[in-house]
Design a protein around this motif. Structure first.
Motif, PDB file in Angstrom:
ATOM      1  N   MET A   1       0.850  -1.179   0.000  1.00  0.00           N
ATOM      2  CA  MET A   1       0.000   0.000   0.000  1.00  0.00           C
ATOM      3  C   MET A   1       0.893   1.237   0.000  1.00  0.00           C
ATOM      4  O   MET A   1       1.981   1.227   0.551  1.00  0.00           O
ATOM      5  CB  MET A   1      -0.916  -0.042   1.225  1.00  0.00           C
ATOM      6  N   ASP A   2       0.412   2.282  -0.610  1.00  0.00           N
ATOM      7  CA  ASP A   2       1.136   3.550  -0.716  1.00  0.00           C
ATOM      8  C   ASP A   2       1.483   4.074   0.680  1.00  0.00           C
ATOM      9  O   ASP A   2       0.640   4.092   1.569  1.00  0.00           O
ATOM     10  CB  ASP A   2       0.248   4.541  -1.466  1.00  0.00           C
ATOM     11  N   PRO A   3       2.748   4.503   0.900  1.00  0.00           N
ATOM     12  CA  PRO A   3       3.146   5.012   2.225  1.00  0.00           C
ATOM     13  C   PRO A   3       2.296   6.202   2.677  1.00  0.00           C
ATOM     14  O   PRO A   3       1.970   6.325   3.860  1.00  0.00           O
ATOM     15  CB  PRO A   3       4.599   5.433   2.053  1.00  0.00           C
ATOM     16  N   THR A   4       1.926   7.061   1.750  1.00  0.00           N
ATOM     17  CA  THR A   4       1.094   8.207   2.099  1.00  0.00           C
ATOM     18  C   THR A   4      -0.275   7.745   2.573  1.00  0.00           C
ATOM     19  O   THR A   4      -0.821   8.264   3.549  1.00  0.00           O
ATOM     20  CB  THR A   4       0.930   9.142   0.881  1.00  0.00           C
TER      21      THR A   4
ATOM     22  N   SER B   1      -0.949   4.835   3.901  1.00  0.00           N
ATOM     23  CA  SER B   1      -0.764   4.199   5.212  1.00  0.00           C
ATOM     24  C   SER B   1      -0.701   5.240   6.326  1.00  0.00           C
ATOM     25  O   SER B   1      -1.299   5.055   7.385  1.00  0.00           O
ATOM     26  CB  SER B   1       0.513   3.368   5.225  1.00  0.00           C
ATOM     27  N   GLN B   2      -0.011   6.340   6.064  1.00  0.00           N
ATOM     28  CA  GLN B   2       0.056   7.420   7.059  1.00  0.00           C
ATOM     29  C   GLN B   2      -1.328   8.002   7.308  1.00  0.00           C
ATOM     30  O   GLN B   2      -1.712   8.250   8.453  1.00  0.00           O
ATOM     31  CB  GLN B   2       0.982   8.539   6.577  1.00  0.00           C
ATOM     32  N   LYS B   3      -2.079   8.210   6.243  1.00  0.00           N
ATOM     33  CA  LYS B   3      -3.412   8.799   6.380  1.00  0.00           C
ATOM     34  C   LYS B   3      -4.332   7.854   7.158  1.00  0.00           C
ATOM     35  O   LYS B   3      -5.117   8.303   8.000  1.00  0.00           O
ATOM     36  CB  LYS B   3      -3.996   9.096   4.995  1.00  0.00           C
ATOM     37  N   ILE B   4      -4.220   6.570   6.898  1.00  0.00           N
ATOM     38  CA  ILE B   4      -5.026   5.588   7.629  1.00  0.00           C
ATOM     39  C   ILE B   4      -4.678   5.634   9.110  1.00  0.00           C
ATOM     40  O   ILE B   4      -5.565   5.599   9.963  1.00  0.00           O
ATOM     41  CB  ILE B   4      -4.831   4.171   7.044  1.00  0.00           C
ATOM     42  N   GLN B   5      -3.394   5.725   9.427  1.00  0.00           N
ATOM     43  CA  GLN B   5      -2.977   5.818  10.824  1.00  0.00           C
ATOM     44  C   GLN B   5      -3.525   7.082  11.479  1.00  0.00           C
ATOM     45  O   GLN B   5      -4.006   7.045  12.620  1.00  0.00           O
ATOM     46  CB  GLN B   5      -1.455   5.792  10.935  1.00  0.00           C
TER      47      GLN B   5
ATOM     48  N   PRO C   1     -10.163   1.127  14.578  1.00  0.00           N
ATOM     49  CA  PRO C   1      -9.048   0.212  14.290  1.00  0.00           C
ATOM     50  C   PRO C   1      -8.587   0.334  12.829  1.00  0.00           C
ATOM     51  O   PRO C   1      -9.411   0.452  11.918  1.00  0.00           O
ATOM     52  CB  PRO C   1      -9.621  -1.174  14.562  1.00  0.00           C
ATOM     53  N   GLU C   2      -7.281   0.325  12.634  1.00  0.00           N
ATOM     54  CA  GLU C   2      -6.733   0.428  11.282  1.00  0.00           C
ATOM     55  C   GLU C   2      -7.245  -0.680  10.379  1.00  0.00           C
ATOM     56  O   GLU C   2      -7.515  -0.452   9.199  1.00  0.00           O
ATOM     57  CB  GLU C   2      -5.202   0.377  11.316  1.00  0.00           C
ATOM     58  N   ALA C   3      -7.375  -1.872  10.924  1.00  0.00           N
ATOM     59  CA  ALA C   3      -7.844  -3.006  10.120  1.00  0.00           C
ATOM     60  C   ALA C   3      -9.241  -2.735   9.569  1.00  0.00           C
ATOM     61  O   ALA C   3      -9.554  -3.116   8.431  1.00  0.00           O
ATOM     62  CB  ALA C   3      -7.842  -4.282  10.954  1.00  0.00           C
ATOM     63  N   MET C   4     -10.066  -2.070  10.355  1.00  0.00           N
ATOM     64  CA  MET C   4     -11.418  -1.763   9.903  1.00  0.00           C
ATOM     65  C   MET C   4     -11.380  -0.760   8.742  1.00  0.00           C
ATOM     66  O   MET C   4     -12.098  -0.916   7.753  1.00  0.00           O
ATOM     67  CB  MET C   4     -12.258  -1.195  11.047  1.00  0.00           C
ATOM     68  N   LEU C   5     -10.534   0.238   8.842  1.00  0.00           N
ATOM     69  CA  LEU C   5     -10.402   1.216   7.759  1.00  0.00           C
ATOM     70  C   LEU C   5      -9.867   0.557   6.485  1.00  0.00           C
ATOM     71  O   LEU C   5     -10.353   0.812   5.387  1.00  0.00           O
ATOM     72  CB  LEU C   5      -9.480   2.360   8.175  1.00  0.00           C
TER      73      LEU C   5
END
Length: 65
Positions: free
Chosen positions: A1-4, A6-10, A19-23
């Motif tokens: 997944m794109d690093p950007t 991943s940051q936005k999801i966090q 939870p991140e998994a839910m997103l």
């Protein structure tokens, strides 16, 4: 997944206490919906192109060049 991404999801996970998994799961479901809609749309587009070709048989993209 794109690093950007991943940051936005966090960030969203922390901000809304989700939870991140839910997103990530929601994102995957949305991707599946888009792919399914594109599959349904393709036959309609082909039908439209065929109708256009029947209505305007002498018109081609090569004539415009």
């Amino acid at each position: 997944m794109d690093p950007t991404l991943s940051q936005k999801i966090q960030e969203l996970s922390s901000k809304y206490e989700i939870p991140e998994a839910m997103l990530r799961g929601a994102i995957e479901l949305e991707k599946d919906k888009v792919v399914l809609k594109n599959r349904r749309l393709a036959p309609k587009l082909l039908d439209m192109v065929e109708r256009y070709a029947l209505l305007y048989p002498g018109v081609t993209s090569q004539e415009e060049e």
